[in-house]
Design a protein around this motif. Structure first.
Motif, mmCIF file in Angstrom:
data_model
loop_
_atom_site.group_PDB
_atom_site.id
_atom_site.type_symbol
_atom_site.label_atom_id
_atom_site.label_comp_id
_atom_site.label_asym_id
_atom_site.label_seq_id
_atom_site.Cartn_x
_atom_site.Cartn_y
_atom_site.Cartn_z
ATOM 1 N N GLY A 11 -55.501 -65.662 56.364
ATOM 2 C CA GLY A 11 -56.619 -65.701 55.425
ATOM 3 C C GLY A 11 -57.925 -65.273 56.073
ATOM 4 O O GLY A 11 -58.721 -64.544 55.476
ATOM 5 N N LEU A 12 -58.145 -65.722 57.295
ATOM 6 C CA LEU A 12 -59.348 -65.330 58.026
ATOM 7 C C LEU A 12 -59.344 -63.828 58.315
ATOM 8 O O LEU A 12 -60.374 -63.155 58.156
ATOM 9 C CB LEU A 12 -59.450 -66.126 59.327
ATOM 10 C CG LEU A 12 -60.677 -65.866 60.184
ATOM 11 C CD1 LEU A 12 -61.941 -66.274 59.437
ATOM 12 C CD2 LEU A 12 -60.563 -66.629 61.497
ATOM 13 N N ALA A 13 -58.203 -63.297 58.714
ATOM 14 C CA ALA A 13 -58.102 -61.850 58.975
ATOM 15 C C ALA A 13 -58.350 -61.055 57.701
ATOM 16 O O ALA A 13 -59.032 -60.021 57.728
ATOM 17 C CB ALA A 13 -56.731 -61.517 59.562
ATOM 18 N N LEU A 14 -57.831 -61.520 56.592
ATOM 19 C CA LEU A 14 -58.054 -60.852 55.314
ATOM 20 C C LEU A 14 -59.524 -60.879 54.930
ATOM 21 O O LEU A 14 -60.085 -59.870 54.498
ATOM 22 C CB LEU A 14 -57.206 -61.501 54.226
ATOM 23 C CG LEU A 14 -57.333 -60.905 52.835
ATOM 24 C CD1 LEU A 14 -56.849 -59.463 52.830
ATOM 25 C CD2 LEU A 14 -56.550 -61.727 51.840
ATOM 26 N N ALA A 15 -60.163 -62.016 55.102
ATOM 27 C CA ALA A 15 -61.587 -62.128 54.778
ATOM 28 C C ALA A 15 -62.427 -61.204 55.653
ATOM 29 O O ALA A 15 -63.327 -60.510 55.152
ATOM 30 C CB ALA A 15 -62.045 -63.577 54.948
ATOM 31 N N ILE A 16 -62.139 -61.166 56.945
ATOM 32 C CA ILE A 16 -62.874 -60.279 57.855
ATOM 33 C C ILE A 16 -62.635 -58.822 57.480
ATOM 34 O O ILE A 16 -63.564 -58.006 57.485
ATOM 35 C CB ILE A 16 -62.489 -60.561 59.320
ATOM 36 C CG1 ILE A 16 -63.030 -61.922 59.742
ATOM 37 C CG2 ILE A 16 -62.991 -59.467 60.246
ATOM 38 C CD1 ILE A 16 -62.545 -62.399 61.088
ATOM 39 N N GLY A 17 -61.398 -58.477 57.134
ATOM 40 C CA GLY A 17 -61.090 -57.112 56.727
ATOM 41 C C GLY A 17 -61.823 -56.714 55.456
ATOM 42 O O GLY A 17 -62.349 -55.602 55.354
ATOM 43 N N LEU A 18 -61.888 -57.621 54.483
ATOM 44 C CA LEU A 18 -62.607 -57.322 53.250
ATOM 45 C C LEU A 18 -64.106 -57.166 53.486
ATOM 46 O O LEU A 18 -64.736 -56.269 52.923
ATOM 47 C CB LEU A 18 -62.352 -58.425 52.217
ATOM 48 C CG LEU A 18 -60.976 -58.420 51.582
ATOM 49 C CD1 LEU A 18 -60.795 -59.653 50.699
ATOM 50 C CD2 LEU A 18 -60.753 -57.157 50.787
ATOM 51 N N ILE A 19 -64.678 -58.002 54.320
ATOM 52 C CA ILE A 19 -66.096 -57.865 54.664
ATOM 53 C C ILE A 19 -66.343 -56.526 55.342
ATOM 54 O O ILE A 19 -67.318 -55.825 55.040
ATOM 55 C CB ILE A 19 -66.551 -59.039 55.557
ATOM 56 C CG1 ILE A 19 -66.558 -60.336 54.758
ATOM 57 C CG2 ILE A 19 -67.923 -58.776 56.153
ATOM 58 C CD1 ILE A 19 -66.736 -61.582 55.596
ATOM 59 N N PHE A 20 -65.451 -56.118 56.242
ATOM 60 C CA PHE A 20 -65.577 -54.839 56.938
ATOM 61 C C PHE A 20 -65.565 -53.681 55.941
ATOM 62 O O PHE A 20 -66.398 -52.780 56.008
ATOM 63 C CB PHE A 20 -64.441 -54.683 57.955
ATOM 64 C CG PHE A 20 -64.386 -53.338 58.596
ATOM 65 C CD1 PHE A 20 -65.256 -53.004 59.610
ATOM 66 C CD2 PHE A 20 -63.460 -52.390 58.180
ATOM 67 C CE1 PHE A 20 -65.214 -51.755 60.205
ATOM 68 C CE2 PHE A 20 -63.411 -51.145 58.760
ATOM 69 C CZ PHE A 20 -64.284 -50.830 59.777
ATOM 70 N N VAL A 21 -64.623 -53.699 55.005
ATOM 71 C CA VAL A 21 -64.512 -52.611 54.035
ATOM 72 C C VAL A 21 -65.740 -52.560 53.129
ATOM 73 O O VAL A 21 -66.277 -51.486 52.860
ATOM 74 C CB VAL A 21 -63.217 -52.757 53.210
ATOM 75 C CG1 VAL A 21 -63.204 -51.820 52.026
ATOM 76 C CG2 VAL A 21 -62.002 -52.498 54.095
ATOM 77 N N VAL A 22 -66.220 -53.708 52.675
ATOM 78 C CA VAL A 22 -67.377 -53.741 51.780
ATOM 79 C C VAL A 22 -68.629 -53.230 52.484
ATOM 80 O O VAL A 22 -69.450 -52.538 51.878
ATOM 81 C CB VAL A 22 -67.590 -55.179 51.235
ATOM 82 C CG1 VAL A 22 -68.924 -55.320 50.542
ATOM 83 C CG2 VAL A 22 -66.457 -55.541 50.299
ATOM 84 N N GLN A 23 -68.786 -53.513 53.762
ATOM 85 C CA GLN A 23 -69.982 -53.098 54.484
ATOM 86 C C GLN A 23 -69.914 -51.654 54.964
ATOM 87 O O GLN A 23 -70.932 -51.113 55.384
ATOM 88 C CB GLN A 23 -70.218 -54.008 55.688
ATOM 89 C CG GLN A 23 -70.651 -55.395 55.300
ATOM 90 C CD GLN A 23 -70.967 -56.251 56.506
ATOM 91 O OE1 GLN A 23 -70.579 -55.948 57.630
ATOM 92 N NE2 GLN A 23 -71.665 -57.339 56.270
ATOM 93 N N ASN A 24 -68.761 -51.004 54.909
ATOM 94 C CA ASN A 24 -68.630 -49.639 55.419
ATOM 95 C C ASN A 24 -68.116 -48.683 54.346
ATOM 96 O O ASN A 24 -67.185 -47.923 54.565
ATOM 97 C CB ASN A 24 -67.681 -49.626 56.620
ATOM 98 C CG ASN A 24 -68.309 -50.284 57.822
ATOM 99 O OD1 ASN A 24 -69.253 -49.761 58.397
ATOM 100 N ND2 ASN A 24 -67.806 -51.439 58.178
ATOM 101 N N THR A 25 -68.744 -48.706 53.181
ATOM 102 C CA THR A 25 -68.305 -47.843 52.085
ATOM 103 C C THR A 25 -68.999 -46.490 52.084
ATOM 104 O O THR A 25 -68.654 -45.631 51.279
ATOM 105 C CB THR A 25 -68.555 -48.529 50.733
ATOM 106 O OG1 THR A 25 -69.937 -48.843 50.621
ATOM 107 C CG2 THR A 25 -67.703 -49.771 50.585
ATOM 108 N N GLU A 26 -69.967 -46.281 52.951
ATOM 109 C CA GLU A 26 -70.700 -45.015 52.986
ATOM 110 C C GLU A 26 -69.741 -43.865 53.284
ATOM 111 O O GLU A 26 -68.868 -43.965 54.142
ATOM 112 C CB GLU A 26 -71.771 -45.077 54.075
ATOM 113 C CG GLU A 26 -72.568 -43.805 54.213
ATOM 114 C CD GLU A 26 -73.588 -43.897 55.329
ATOM 115 O OE1 GLU A 26 -74.050 -42.846 55.771
ATOM 116 O OE2 GLU A 26 -73.906 -45.013 55.762
ATOM 117 N N VAL A 27 -69.923 -42.759 52.566
ATOM 118 C CA VAL A 27 -69.076 -41.587 52.766
ATOM 119 C C VAL A 27 -69.616 -40.788 53.950
ATOM 120 O O VAL A 27 -70.815 -40.519 54.043
ATOM 121 C CB VAL A 27 -69.046 -40.705 51.492
ATOM 122 C CG1 VAL A 27 -68.271 -39.427 51.741
ATOM 123 C CG2 VAL A 27 -68.430 -41.479 50.344
#
Length: 65
Positions: A11-27
């Protein structure tokens, strides 16, 4: 007990992964030799990590004299 710990770590790994994806959406634009690609920064990081992991995993099978 061990199952709860594994679930918490997943669960912690999933949360960290989701935060990473949300913060790095720039093309970003990536140019390599004659190819020009545009992709999100998160996808680029994931692909580079995956390629590095695959290269490391495949190097296990290399024969050493």
């Amino acid at each position: 007990m061990v199952r709860r710990l594994k679930l918490a770590v997943a669960g912690l790994a999933l949360a960290i992964g989701l935060i990473f994806v949300v913060q790095n959406t720039e093309v970003v634009s990536v140019r390599f030799l004659m190819w020009d690609l545009s992709m999100s920064r998160a996808l680029m990081f994931i692909l580079v990590f995956g390629l590095g992991f695959l290269a490391g995993w495949l190097s296990r099978f290399r024969q050493h004299p």
